[in-house]
Scaffold this motif. Structure first.
Motif, PDB file in Angstrom:
ATOM      1  N   VAL A 196       7.044   5.676  14.474  1.00 31.62           N
ATOM      2  CA  VAL A 196       6.022   6.859  13.912  1.00 31.62           C
ATOM      3  C   VAL A 196       6.346   8.127  13.971  1.00 31.62           C
ATOM      4  O   VAL A 196       7.081   8.587  14.862  1.00 31.62           O
ATOM      5  N   THR A 197       6.350   8.546  12.906  1.00 39.01           N
ATOM      6  CA  THR A 197       6.276  10.308  12.582  1.00 39.01           C
ATOM      7  C   THR A 197       4.728  11.138  13.015  1.00 39.01           C
ATOM      8  O   THR A 197       3.616   9.938  11.800  1.00 39.01           O
ATOM      9  N   CYS A 198       5.220  11.059  14.158  1.00 43.61           N
ATOM     10  CA  CYS A 198       3.229  11.770  13.947  1.00 43.61           C
ATOM     11  C   CYS A 198       2.686  12.346  13.228  1.00 43.61           C
ATOM     12  O   CYS A 198       3.779  13.609  12.502  1.00 43.61           O
ATOM     13  N   THR A 199       1.431  12.242  13.108  1.00 43.77           N
ATOM     14  CA  THR A 199       0.905  13.177  11.959  1.00 43.77           C
ATOM     15  C   THR A 199      -0.089  13.568  11.884  1.00 43.77           C
ATOM     16  O   THR A 199      -0.787  13.540  12.657  1.00 43.77           O
ATOM     17  N   ALA A 200      -1.221  14.176  10.678  1.00 39.55           N
ATOM     18  CA  ALA A 200      -2.351  14.794  10.882  1.00 39.55           C
ATOM     19  C   ALA A 200      -3.763  14.009  11.013  1.00 39.55           C
ATOM     20  O   ALA A 200      -3.530  12.885  10.412  1.00 39.55           O
ATOM     21  N   PRO A 201      -4.358  14.702  11.705  1.00 41.39           N
ATOM     22  CA  PRO A 201      -5.709  14.353  11.648  1.00 41.39           C
ATOM     23  C   PRO A 201      -6.671  14.240   9.958  1.00 41.39           C
ATOM     24  O   PRO A 201      -6.121  15.041   9.015  1.00 41.39           O
ATOM     25  N   ASP A 202      -7.894  13.882  10.251  1.00 39.67           N
ATOM     26  CA  ASP A 202      -7.890  13.079   8.869  1.00 39.67           C
ATOM     27  C   ASP A 202      -9.697  12.790   9.103  1.00 39.67           C
ATOM     28  O   ASP A 202     -10.286  12.656  10.128  1.00 39.67           O
ATOM     29  N   THR A 203     -10.527  12.038   7.521  1.00 39.82           N
ATOM     30  CA  THR A 203     -11.826  11.808   7.682  1.00 39.82           C
ATOM     31  C   THR A 203     -11.399   9.754   6.631  1.00 39.82           C
ATOM     32  O   THR A 203     -12.501   9.376   7.498  1.00 39.82           O
ATOM     33  N   ASP A 204     -10.621   9.347   6.058  1.00 35.74           N
ATOM     34  CA  ASP A 204     -10.481   8.765   5.584  1.00 35.74           C
ATOM     35  C   ASP A 204      -8.783   8.157   5.319  1.00 35.74           C
ATOM     36  O   ASP A 204      -8.218   9.379   5.171  1.00 35.74           O
ATOM     37  N   PHE A 205      -8.795   6.318   5.771  1.00 33.38           N
ATOM     38  CA  PHE A 205      -6.968   6.713   6.617  1.00 33.38           C
ATOM     39  C   PHE A 205      -7.311   4.361   4.951  1.00 33.38           C
ATOM     40  O   PHE A 205      -7.917   4.359   5.867  1.00 33.38           O
ATOM     41  N   TRP A 206      -6.327   4.232   4.519  1.00 33.51           N
ATOM     42  CA  TRP A 206      -5.782   3.388   4.198  1.00 33.51           C
ATOM     43  C   TRP A 206      -5.102   1.827   4.561  1.00 33.51           C
ATOM     44  O   TRP A 206      -3.679   3.193   5.215  1.00 33.51           O
ATOM     45  N   PHE A 207      -4.573   1.139   5.255  1.00 36.60           N
ATOM     46  CA  PHE A 207      -3.946   0.082   5.485  1.00 36.60           C
ATOM     47  C   PHE A 207      -3.915  -0.827   5.428  1.00 36.60           C
ATOM     48  O   PHE A 207      -4.399  -2.129   6.047  1.00 36.60           O
ATOM     49  N   PRO A 208      -3.319  -1.314   3.662  1.00 34.49           N
ATOM     50  CA  PRO A 208      -3.256  -2.219   3.499  1.00 34.49           C
ATOM     51  C   PRO A 208      -1.522  -3.393   4.274  1.00 34.49           C
ATOM     52  O   PRO A 208      -1.039  -2.585   5.438  1.00 34.49           O
ATOM     53  N   ALA A 209      -1.443  -4.724   4.798  1.00 37.95           N
ATOM     54  CA  ALA A 209      -0.957  -4.833   5.903  1.00 37.95           C
ATOM     55  C   ALA A 209      -1.107  -5.282   7.040  1.00 37.95           C
ATOM     56  O   ALA A 209       0.005  -5.851   7.414  1.00 37.95           O
ATOM     57  N   ALA A 210      -2.295  -5.324   7.403  1.00 41.32           N
ATOM     58  CA  ALA A 210      -2.864  -5.631   8.611  1.00 41.32           C
ATOM     59  C   ALA A 210      -2.646  -6.616   8.441  1.00 41.32           C
ATOM     60  O   ALA A 210      -3.246  -7.904   7.976  1.00 41.32           O
ATOM     61  N   SER A 211      -3.700  -7.330  10.101  1.00 43.04           N
ATOM     62  CA  SER A 211      -3.998  -8.856   9.982  1.00 43.04           C
ATOM     63  C   SER A 211      -5.024  -9.192  11.519  1.00 43.04           C
ATOM     64  O   SER A 211      -5.477  -8.505  12.130  1.00 43.04           O
ATOM     65  N   THR A 212      -5.378  -9.931  11.403  1.00 37.89           N
ATOM     66  CA  THR A 212      -6.512 -10.932  12.276  1.00 37.89           C
ATOM     67  C   THR A 212      -5.657 -12.357  12.670  1.00 37.89           C
ATOM     68  O   THR A 212      -6.588 -13.030  13.232  1.00 37.89           O
ATOM     69  N   ALA A 213      -4.709 -12.592  12.162  1.00 32.86           N
ATOM     70  CA  ALA A 213      -3.650 -13.976  12.133  1.00 32.86           C
ATOM     71  C   ALA A 213      -3.992 -14.268  13.650  1.00 32.86           C
ATOM     72  O   ALA A 213      -3.677 -13.525  14.712  1.00 32.86           O
ATOM     73  N   LYS A 214      -3.742 -15.175  14.441  1.00 32.84           N
ATOM     74  CA  LYS A 214      -3.762 -15.715  15.870  1.00 32.84           C
ATOM     75  C   LYS A 214      -2.616 -15.248  16.655  1.00 32.84           C
ATOM     76  O   LYS A 214      -2.554 -15.070  17.288  1.00 32.84           O
ATOM     77  N   GLN A 215      -1.667 -14.956  15.593  1.00 37.95           N
ATOM     78  CA  GLN A 215      -0.146 -14.752  16.257  1.00 37.95           C
ATOM     79  C   GLN A 215       0.107 -13.210  16.055  1.00 37.95           C
ATOM     80  O   GLN A 215       0.823 -12.876  16.526  1.00 37.95           O
ATOM     81  N   ARG A 216      -1.007 -12.358  15.672  1.00 38.41           N
ATOM     82  CA  ARG A 216      -0.777 -11.176  15.455  1.00 38.41           C
ATOM     83  C   ARG A 216      -1.851 -10.380  16.009  1.00 38.41           C
ATOM     84  O   ARG A 216      -2.669 -11.002  16.298  1.00 38.41           O
ATOM     85  N   GLN A 217      -1.366  -9.661  17.176  1.00 35.51           N
ATOM     86  CA  GLN A 217      -2.516  -8.806  18.548  1.00 35.51           C
ATOM     87  C   GLN A 217      -1.771  -7.343  17.378  1.00 35.51           C
ATOM     88  O   GLN A 217      -1.346  -6.078  17.435  1.00 35.51           O
ATOM     89  N   ASP A 218      -2.938  -6.475  16.327  1.00 37.22           N
ATOM     90  CA  ASP A 218      -2.529  -5.424  15.376  1.00 37.22           C
ATOM     91  C   ASP A 218      -4.353  -4.461  16.514  1.00 37.22           C
ATOM     92  O   ASP A 218      -5.509  -4.850  16.332  1.00 37.22           O
ATOM     93  N   TYR A 219      -3.964  -2.964  17.021  1.00 36.34           N
ATOM     94  CA  TYR A 219      -4.621  -2.584  17.365  1.00 36.34           C
ATOM     95  C   TYR A 219      -5.279  -1.183  16.104  1.00 36.34           C
ATOM     96  O   TYR A 219      -3.721  -0.418  15.734  1.00 36.34           O
ATOM     97  N   VAL A 220      -5.291  -0.684  16.096  1.00 38.82           N
ATOM     98  CA  VAL A 220      -6.003   0.836  15.313  1.00 38.82           C
ATOM     99  C   VAL A 220      -6.486   1.667  16.296  1.00 38.82           C
ATOM    100  O   VAL A 220      -7.278   1.725  17.435  1.00 38.82           O
TER     101      VAL A 220
END
Length: 505
Positions: free
Chosen positions: A162-186
């Motif tokens: 990951v390239t360390c990046t900047a703070p903001d107030t609005d972010f979009w993340f397509p391609a995330a998942s809540t499927a059982k085989q996935r553990q996705d943390y924001v």
């Protein structure tokens, strides 16, 4: 396998406001005499946030910090103190109520001392904290930090970059998942002195998923909060989810750490802002699986034409020519046999130029087969404006790709000295209209350690860029892809001649 809470991910380069006066205007709205065109000057302060890399005890993490040398845009003011360093950040209580211990103070890793020379540090095991840092003076313009973690075994197995990046107030993340085989943390990180409150909305194939945290998520000052996406909703597990992070107060850094039981793990950075077209650069030539995920946040559906910008030109893939994205819903399509041995970028445009609708998009890319697979994510990425840099390149395993979706372009590519020594080298690369070019042979002479690569447009149309880092391990083609974002190392400062006549009656 349930993945233990990955402590954070985040980022930030908050550009600093350099000195300057706003132009005075007369009562009729016209500019006063003496006002000049804005001067483009280097920023004098940048901020960065890096996530806690992992909780795996067998992990090895490398940090590489770098500020490019001065360019024609100018240099920092004489006498300005120059400093660029990272420090440990605290981990706050999670929404579920558990609290992680505040990490002990740690020696700041990867402290840059002068432009043009990358520095490196490493941390082993699962106790490395999240990091927050800033750069000032001549080290601020273009300062970048790369965090690269190898986890050879376990539920979080993979190469995470990951390239360390900047703070903001609005972010979009397509391609995330809540499927059982996935553990996705924001991972939400607050770099400021006051608390922030963030909202996280999830959108699946049928629209918004009901939230179980309507009051938002508090993020204390100078702390990180990791949130498991599947705990945010009572809806059934969804394979493809778009995550929208906004703040009610304050600002945060946000990024998603994703682990798949079969495919490994990596970081999912935020997509470019919603727009009517998108470019997703850096698809490996040997990708065995590519899945496109998109979301339309506006009132209109997005009808998207899918094209692959490869080394030989731009084509429409036989596997999928278009994607219909309904308003407020997430859509996905698999693109098998997409690259056919060539690196490339996905170009998404309106099927009907007269009916453009904004959307966000990202790719899930897999290399390898069977139990020897590895995953990475590529978000839609804006073209490079003035300059972009990616750190932690290796003599073997690094591939830079440059894509010109419109007009032919020329860019200057510079490989810096290594963290342990070496001589910088530069070359001008021509990227023909509608093609992608890969650069693998540009390595500093006498290289020791890792190095940074800086891309600067010279002429022609827009260029999108990405770097793939491949570090195979035990037959697994471990890799990660970082897209190159403009470093916003300069800012326009208006100048004006004082005219007190505007105060007359």
């Amino acid at each position: 396998m349930k993945r233990p809470t990955l402590s954070l991910i985040a980022v930030a380069t908050a550009l600093a406001a350099v000195t300057g006066f706003a132009a005075l205007t007369a009562p009729d709205g016209t500019a006063t005499a003496g006002a000049k065109a804005p001067a483009k000057l280097p920023v004098e302060r940048s901020s960065l946030l890096c996530p806690a890399p992992t909780t795996s005890e067998v992990a090895e993490t490398d940090y590489t910090s770098y500020t490019p040398g001065a360019t024609g845009s100018g240099s920092a003011k004489a006498g300005t103190a120059a400093k660029a360093e990272l420090k440990a950040a605290a981990t706050a209580a999670t929404p579920g109520g558990s609290t992680a211990k505040k990490p002990a103070a740690a020696k700041a890793p990867a402290t840059v001392t002068e432009p043009g020379k990358p520095v490196a540090a490493e941390a082993n095991g699962g106790t490395a904290p999240a990091l927050a840092g800033s750069a000032t003076g001549s080290l601020a313009p273009g300062w970048t930090v790369q965090q690269t973690t190898v986890v050879p075994a376990g539920g979080a197995r993979g190469l995470l970059g990951v390239t360390c990046t900047a703070p903001d107030t609005d972010f979009w993340f397509p391609a995330a998942s809540t499927a059982k085989q996935r553990q996705d943390y924001v991972h939400l990180t607050n770099p400021d002195d006051t608390a922030a409150v963030a909202d996280i909305q999830l959108y699946g194939a049928e629209g918004e998923l009901a939230s179980q945290l309507p009051d938002g998520i508090p993020v204390p000052a100078h702390s990180t909060v990791p949130v498991l996406l599947s705990t945010l909703t009572g809806a059934a597990p969804a394979a493809d989810v778009t995550v929208h992070v906004t703040t009610r107060s304050g600002r945060v850094g946000a990024v998603i750490g994703s682990a798949d039981d079969k495919l490994g793990s990596d970081w999912l950075p935020a997509s470019a802002d919603p727009a009517g077209t998108a470019v997703l650069p850096g698809i490996p030539s040997d990708a065995t699986s590519v899945r496109l995920v998109a979301y339309a946040p506006g009132e209109d559906d997005a009808e998207l034409k899918i094209q692959l910008v490869g080394e030989a030109g731009t084509i429409v893939p036989a596997s999928a020519e278009a994607l219909h994205v309904k308003s407020g819903m997430t859509a996905a399509v698999d693109l098998p046999d997409l690259t056919r041995g060539e690196v490339g970028a996905l170009l998404l445009t309106p099927s009907d130029a007269k009916k453009s609708a904004p959307f966000v998009a990202a790719l899930r890319v897999v290399r390898g087969k069977g139990d020897k697979q590895e995953v990475a994510y590529i978000p839609a990425t804006a073209a490079i404006g003035s300059r972009a840099t990616v750190a932690d390149n290796r003599a073997a395993g690094s591939t830079l790709t440059l894509t010109a979706p419109g007009s032919t372009a020329q860019v200057k590519v510079t490989a810096s000295a290594g963290t342990g020594g070496g001589t910088p080298v530069s070359k001008t690369v021509t990227v023909k209209e509608g093609t992608t070019v890969k650069v693998t042979e540009l390595v500093p002479a006498g290289l020791k350690g890792s190095y940074a690569v800086t891309v600067e447009p010279v002429s022609g149309g827009p260029v999108h860029a990405a770097r793939m880092l491949a570090l195979p391990d035990d037959g697994i083609p471990m890799f990660t892809v970082q897209t190159l974002l403009d470093d916003r190392g300069t800012v326009e400062v208006p100048t004006a001649k004082q005219d007190l006549s505007v105060l007359d009656d």
